[in-house]
Design an enzyme around this catalytic site. Sequence first.
Site, PDB file in Angstrom:
ATOM      1  N   ASN A   1       0.839  -1.209   0.000  1.00 13.60           N
ATOM      2  CA  ASN A   1       0.000   0.000   0.000  1.00 13.60           C
ATOM      3  C   ASN A   1       0.868   1.251   0.000  1.00 13.60           C
ATOM      4  OD1 ASN A   1      -3.092  -0.358   0.205  1.00 13.60           O
ATOM      5  ND2 ASN A   1      -2.240  -2.016   1.420  1.00 13.60           N
TER       6      ASN A   1
ATOM      7  N   ARG B   1       4.746   0.541  27.584  1.00 20.44           N
ATOM      8  CA  ARG B   1       4.123   1.041  26.370  1.00 20.44           C
ATOM      9  C   ARG B   1       4.055   2.566  26.331  1.00 20.44           C
ATOM     10  NH1 ARG B   1       1.451  -0.687  21.658  1.00 20.44           N
ATOM     11  NH2 ARG B   1       2.799  -2.456  22.025  1.00 20.44           N
TER      12      ARG B   1
ATOM     13  N   HIS C   1      -8.608  -0.866   5.433  1.00 20.74           N
ATOM     14  CA  HIS C   1      -8.965  -2.164   6.008  1.00 20.74           C
ATOM     15  C   HIS C   1      -9.423  -3.078   4.865  1.00 20.74           C
ATOM     16  CE1 HIS C   1     -10.171  -5.069   9.023  1.00 20.74           C
ATOM     17  NE2 HIS C   1     -11.284  -5.235   8.338  1.00 20.74           N
TER      18      HIS C   1
ATOM     19  N   ASP D   1     -10.629   6.605  14.705  1.00 21.07           N
ATOM     20  CA  ASP D   1     -11.075   7.172  15.987  1.00 21.07           C
ATOM     21  C   ASP D   1     -10.648   6.203  17.085  1.00 21.07           C
ATOM     22  OD1 ASP D   1     -14.634   6.266  15.660  1.00 21.07           O
ATOM     23  OD2 ASP D   1     -12.832   5.054  15.950  1.00 21.07           O
ATOM     24  N   GLU D   2     -11.245   6.361  18.257  1.00 21.51           N
ATOM     25  CA  GLU D   2     -10.782   5.559  19.412  1.00 21.51           C
ATOM     26  C   GLU D   2     -11.120   4.080  19.287  1.00 21.51           C
ATOM     27  OE1 GLU D   2     -10.466   9.704  20.718  1.00 21.51           O
ATOM     28  OE2 GLU D   2     -11.915   8.571  19.514  1.00 21.51           O
ATOM     29  N   GLY D   3     -12.023   3.769  18.401  1.00 22.67           N
ATOM     30  CA  GLY D   3     -12.407   2.354  18.260  1.00 22.67           C
ATOM     31  C   GLY D   3     -11.493   1.614  17.292  1.00 22.67           C
TER      32      GLY D   3
ATOM     33  N   ASP E   1     -11.435   0.127  13.725  1.00 17.92           N
ATOM     34  CA  ASP E   1     -12.133   0.117  12.419  1.00 17.92           C
ATOM     35  C   ASP E   1     -13.536   0.732  12.525  1.00 17.92           C
ATOM     36  OD1 ASP E   1     -10.824  -3.226  11.959  1.00 17.92           O
ATOM     37  OD2 ASP E   1      -9.904  -1.294  11.463  1.00 17.92           O
TER      38      ASP E   1
HETATM   39  C1  GRF Z   1      -3.222  -4.837   3.715  1.00 18.22           C
HETATM   40  O1  GRF Z   1      -3.982  -5.979   3.396  1.00 18.22           O
HETATM   41  C2  GRF Z   1      -4.107  -3.824   4.398  1.00 18.22           C
HETATM   42  O2  GRF Z   1      -5.451  -3.871   3.992  1.00 18.22           O
HETATM   43  C3  GRF Z   1      -4.042  -4.235   5.828  1.00 18.22           C
HETATM   44  O3  GRF Z   1      -2.721  -4.705   6.034  1.00 18.22           O
HETATM   45  C4  GRF Z   1      -2.188  -5.146   4.795  1.00 18.22           C
HETATM   46  C5  GRF Z   1      -0.919  -4.380   4.570  1.00 18.22           C
HETATM   47  O4  GRF Z   1      -0.288  -4.840   3.444  1.00 18.22           O
HETATM   48  N1  GRF Z   1      -4.344  -3.102   6.692  1.00 18.22           N
HETATM   49  P1  GRF Z   1       0.981  -4.010   2.886  1.00 18.22           P
HETATM   50  O5  GRF Z   1       1.989  -3.910   4.021  1.00 18.22           O
HETATM   51  O6  GRF Z   1       0.479  -2.651   2.473  1.00 18.22           O
HETATM   52  O7  GRF Z   1       1.458  -4.829   1.721  1.00 18.22           O
END
Ligand code: GRF
Length: 198
Positions: free
Chosen positions: A14, A66, A110, A147-149, A151
């Site tokens: 990504n 943490r 997500h 946000d705080e949750g 997804d």
């Molecule tokens: C992707 O499937 C994304 O939807 C999820 O984690 C994965 C990350 O993949 N949040 P990459 O590191 O971007 O290849």
Amino acid sequence: MLRVAVCVSGGGTNLQAIIDAVADGTITNAKIVGVFSNNPGAYALKRAEDAGIEGCCISPKDFSDRSEFNKAFLAKIDEWEPDLIVLAGFLVIIPEEMIARYRNRMINIHPSLIPSFCGTGFYGLKVHEEALKRGVKVTGATVHFVDEGTDTGRIIAQKAVEVLDGDTPEVLQRRVMEQAEWILLPKAINDIANGLIK
Ligand code: GRF
């Protein structure tokens, strides 16, 4: 010019889609000012280096508690003075202080059509395993504000992807990346950079 910080933990496909979109003009008025990872072995850091983008790796394992990691994480992000933080496969719980400071300026990708297959424990291949187990015919990806949750933030964009007979979790994950994630995330960043999303 929108200053974008990207947080990663894994392969960085990504992140690569964002880097490529800035290079080819799919994303305008934006610049990646830094890539943060909690995982020293994340190939995403190599992608950042190859693109000449500052990378930083700070692991929670380097701290006795943490709260110390959270402080170091937030300090590094603040140093880049981002207008937008993009979570691109980032497997670290975001400190509440960061969510508050960057409210409506932090987005996440997500790999499902939220509210399906999301929330605690739904990340990576697990999302696709559950989609296949449930037998859905359509899945996809979602970009949303953080946000705080988990997804639960305001949904920005979604894109549907067909589930095919014989799909394995790995095959489905790749199709969702190619047909949804790598399109949605750059478009969302471009739309934010150009005032099309508030
Ligand atoms: C992707 O499937 C994304 O939807 C999820 O984690 C994965 C990350 O993949 N949040 P990459 O590191 O971007 O290849």
